[in-house]
Design a protein around this motif. Sequence first.
Motif, PDB file in Angstrom:
ATOM      1  N   VAL A  20      35.109  22.158 -44.166  1.00  0.00           N
ATOM      2  CA  VAL A  20      36.499  21.786 -44.655  1.00  0.00           C
ATOM      3  C   VAL A  20      35.816  20.399 -44.763  1.00  0.00           C
ATOM      4  CG1 VAL A  20      38.341  21.844 -45.317  1.00  0.00           C
ATOM      5  CG2 VAL A  20      36.787  23.741 -45.030  1.00  0.00           C
ATOM      6  N   PHE A  35      40.929  17.791 -48.970  1.00  0.00           N
ATOM      7  CA  PHE A  35      39.488  17.875 -48.029  1.00  0.00           C
ATOM      8  C   PHE A  35      38.834  18.487 -49.381  1.00  0.00           C
ATOM      9  CE2 PHE A  35      43.065  19.065 -45.115  1.00  0.00           C
ATOM     10  CZ  PHE A  35      42.368  18.550 -43.873  1.00  0.00           C
ATOM     11  N   GLY A  36      37.082  18.161 -48.814  1.00  0.00           N
ATOM     12  CA  GLY A  36      35.924  18.619 -49.994  1.00  0.00           C
ATOM     13  C   GLY A  36      35.606  19.897 -49.431  1.00  0.00           C
ATOM     14  N   LYS A  37      34.603  20.442 -50.046  1.00  0.00           N
ATOM     15  CA  LYS A  37      33.963  21.824 -49.876  1.00  0.00           C
ATOM     16  C   LYS A  37      32.455  21.577 -49.633  1.00  0.00           C
ATOM     17  CE  LYS A  37      33.315  24.710 -51.984  1.00  0.00           C
ATOM     18  NZ  LYS A  37      33.658  26.316 -52.908  1.00  0.00           N
ATOM     19  N   PHE A  98      35.978  22.095 -39.808  1.00  0.00           N
ATOM     20  CA  PHE A  98      36.812  21.034 -40.119  1.00  0.00           C
ATOM     21  C   PHE A  98      36.494  19.808 -38.881  1.00  0.00           C
ATOM     22  CE2 PHE A  98      40.049  23.481 -40.989  1.00  0.00           C
ATOM     23  CZ  PHE A  98      40.411  23.771 -42.053  1.00  0.00           C
TER      24      PHE A  98
ATOM     25  N   VAL B  32      35.689  26.338 -56.077  1.00  0.00           N
ATOM     26  CA  VAL B  32      36.513  25.603 -55.574  1.00  0.00           C
ATOM     27  C   VAL B  32      35.930  24.158 -54.939  1.00  0.00           C
ATOM     28  CG1 VAL B  32      38.599  24.429 -53.855  1.00  0.00           C
ATOM     29  CG2 VAL B  32      38.871  26.537 -54.963  1.00  0.00           C
ATOM     30  N   THR B  33      36.122  23.214 -55.359  1.00  0.00           N
ATOM     31  CA  THR B  33      35.466  21.980 -55.058  1.00  0.00           C
ATOM     32  C   THR B  33      36.915  21.367 -54.154  1.00  0.00           C
ATOM     33  OG1 THR B  33      36.256  20.547 -56.252  1.00  0.00           O
ATOM     34  CG2 THR B  33      34.010  21.129 -57.161  1.00  0.00           C
ATOM     35  N   ALA B  34      38.096  21.311 -53.957  1.00  0.00           N
ATOM     36  CA  ALA B  34      39.308  20.134 -53.663  1.00  0.00           C
ATOM     37  C   ALA B  34      40.162  21.084 -52.614  1.00  0.00           C
ATOM     38  CB  ALA B  34      39.493  19.064 -53.996  1.00  0.00           C
ATOM     39  N   PHE B  35      40.467  21.004 -51.631  1.00  0.00           N
ATOM     40  CA  PHE B  35      41.624  21.294 -50.855  1.00  0.00           C
ATOM     41  C   PHE B  35      42.791  20.117 -50.205  1.00  0.00           C
ATOM     42  CE2 PHE B  35      38.330  24.162 -49.888  1.00  0.00           C
ATOM     43  CZ  PHE B  35      38.157  25.406 -50.494  1.00  0.00           C
ATOM     44  N   GLY B  36      44.758  20.843 -51.025  1.00  0.00           N
ATOM     45  CA  GLY B  36      45.598  19.950 -49.841  1.00  0.00           C
ATOM     46  C   GLY B  36      45.538  21.013 -48.506  1.00  0.00           C
ATOM     47  N   PHE B  68      46.118  19.793 -36.100  1.00  0.00           N
ATOM     48  CA  PHE B  68      46.284  20.576 -36.886  1.00  0.00           C
ATOM     49  C   PHE B  68      48.193  21.017 -36.182  1.00  0.00           C
ATOM     50  CE2 PHE B  68      43.232  22.386 -39.586  1.00  0.00           C
ATOM     51  CZ  PHE B  68      42.634  21.218 -40.656  1.00  0.00           C
TER      52      PHE B  68
END
Lengths: 318, 318
Positions: A20, A35-37, A98, B32-36, B68
Amino acid sequence: MRSARAVFDLLTMGRAGVDVYPLEVGVGLEDVTAFGKYLGGSSANVAVAAARYGLSSALVTKTGADPFGRFVRTALAGFGVHTGHVGTSPGLPTPVTFCEIFPPDDFPLYFYRFPKAPDLDIRADELDLDAIRSARILWVTVTGLCQEPSRSATLAALRARDRAGITVLDLDYRPMFWSSREQARSYVGEALDHVTVAVGNLDECDNAVGVRDPREAAKALRAKGISLAVVKQGPAGVLALDDSGEVEVPPLPVDVVNGLGAGDAFGGALCLGLLSGWDTERIIRFANAAGAIVAGQLACSDAMPTRAQVEEKLRENG
Amino acid sequence: MRSARAVFDLLTMGRAGVDVYPLEVGVGLEDVTAFGKYLGGSSANVAVAAARYGLSSALVTKTGADPFGRFVRTALAGFGVHTGHVGTSPGLPTPVTFCEIFPPDDFPLYFYRFPKAPDLDIRADELDLDAIRSARILWVTVTGLCQEPSRSATLAALRARDRAGITVLDLDYRPMFWSSREQARSYVGEALDHVTVAVGNLDECDNAVGVRDPREAAKALRAKGISLAVVKQGPAGVLALDDSGEVEVPPLPVDVVNGLGAGDAFGGALCLGLLSGWDTERIIRFANAAGAIVAGQLACSDAMPTRAQVEEKLRENG
């Protein structure tokens, strides 16, 4: 899908998971917003890199019984990697990694591989020893030695080969996976007795054979019965030592975006070169170019080049 | 920053971490390709919700010593939540939570809270008992009881209050955090002896008092000495029981985008209502509207409404 009795050009064993990664370069995880996966994990990446060259590759690993585990399989298959040896460890989450991307040389990783990574849950009694024995190359990693039952499984795979064909040990050493460097060194020493090729950077060579000078490290690896020792020295290039002597190849110039994955690209290219019977200098030049291509891009597995792309890169820098 | 001797309107204790949520609705994690990236964790969300109403709120929790963890502090402070009681557990990664968003009612969570969540590493001897005693509301959660040392710390905080002021137990029950429902029930029973308000859905009430009928569950909670029992029945609305009798409030109509966080919005609003001395029906109507606003949006903490927004929502549905 290829049948389980097929002979693979390359069988890799080890880490697989989900990367991620920030979609922003030069921004810490504290401030990243998106983020991308991507498919990730060193052994998965090497299998993908080889598949991009048209080699038949398979990955021996395990994932969690979760959507990310299904993604790992789907992504591997999408890259043309055989998934028949990808098992499942119910109750263990598929690992997530990450990173932070601070070019040109700072790419900290944050591993979520607890309570245990499924890829360290591979058991010796689950191995397909026929596939392991018959593969033209077997690729294992030092990380696979860091915990049981993966340690015993990795050593069992190496013993099953008994230095027949090409058996590569990726010397990758990540301190957070080990209780001490001494512990790592002891198991690396055991593994080295069963492999024919060892590849690592200076710190990893130090971890393997207790020597930090590149030439001395390569010699020490050779003294363990290794046919080809490959020592990566970063900006100083790559030193390789085999029966034909020593080769030293400078790195290609590259505007680094994300250095992560470049080593796996190098590894996949190394496999292509070994199977193609190229001389060592040609192998290392090709592998350097493959690594440079991936270092110039954000993704790892998604960025693995084709043979034509690597050759184009070599021509550009000829 | 507020001094450690300040009296907080609300002190919450418990989960904090990073929500890594899909930017796509109706798509599984496999695709899913993108996350926040969002501040997350129930107790963090409740503190944020309260701060949005202008209440002085603080969170008692811990994070990892990582980027984080810094994000959690920065985000809390950005929302106006006091971070003076956010500690650090070196060696434990800050928790990360993924989710899938399948409206209207399926929002699976994937927790990466291993080897142990820092928020479960809160020790009793680290607590600021003055701040805990003086806060106008203390808010603790059943999840805080699932592991030591957090369990002892949570019970120590409750004992320090000894039912002075308003002490809320969020009955949140997540089976994956417990070895059995019986284990959870035993500690919830102990905690209920020290709180004045209990809030949960039907399953959580069942977990707390072994009764699944909403009215009987509220009565059973009251029989434990609770002043106000709040039972959420989903589409059937919310039932509240206190000295003034029973109130039942239907839900507001809402096009659900992501139901996650709606309960925390409800909790923050409940705190505002309790501190404002509203009657129970007004409190629950307001809290329902706050929950509906958050359910209609993708984010949790980022979506917590102001008082004006909740009142507008109530007028629209008047």
